[in-house]
Design a protein around this motif. Structure first.
Motif: not given
Length: 128
Positions: A48-52, A73-74, A102-112
């Motif tokens: 719960v809370g993941d971006k996909v 993104p969702y 039908r979903l795949k996770p979004i891999l994000e870089l650290p924002s800091d």
């Protein structure tokens, strides 16, 4: 006549043995192929809370080479045991239930991230 009939029955039984051997070898091949395929499948798990991103299956009707097949993104709102996932569209606040395949996770870089700024100056030229 009985020798010909016996010979024919022998040929039919040999043909039946060849068919059974072919069936068994095809069955073994399919089992090995399935094991190989299943070993290379990467299972997806969402929290719960993941971006996909959501796969747009309607794009097959009007194919375009340069258009992305993923929309988003969702945000994952809830995860069900049987593989269904409820996703939330942050821009419209619409909630929909989709299949997890039908979903795949979004891999994000650290924002800091630390950004280093370096000023460059023109070199000074001296006339001799």
């Amino acid at each position: 006549m009985s020798e010909v009939g016996t010979h024919r029955r022998l040929q039919l039984s040999e043909l039946e043995e060849l068919r059974n051997d072919a069936y068994e070898s095809a069955k073994i091949y399919k089992e090995k192929t399935k094991v190989f395929h299943d070993r290379h499948i990467i299972r997806k798990s969402f929290q719960v809370g993941d971006k996909v991103l959501l796969y747009n299956s309607r794009l097959h009707l009007f194919p375009s080479k340069l258009r992305s097949r993923w929309v988003g993104p969702y945000i994952v709102k809830s995860v069900f045991r049987h593989g269904a996932i409820e996703i939330l569209n942050p821009s419209t606040k619409a909630v929909s239930k989709v299949n997890g395949q039908r979903l795949k996770p979004i891999l994000e870089l650290p924002s800091d991230r630390v950004v280093e700024v370096m000023d460059l100056y023109e070199p000074l030229y001296f006339d001799d």
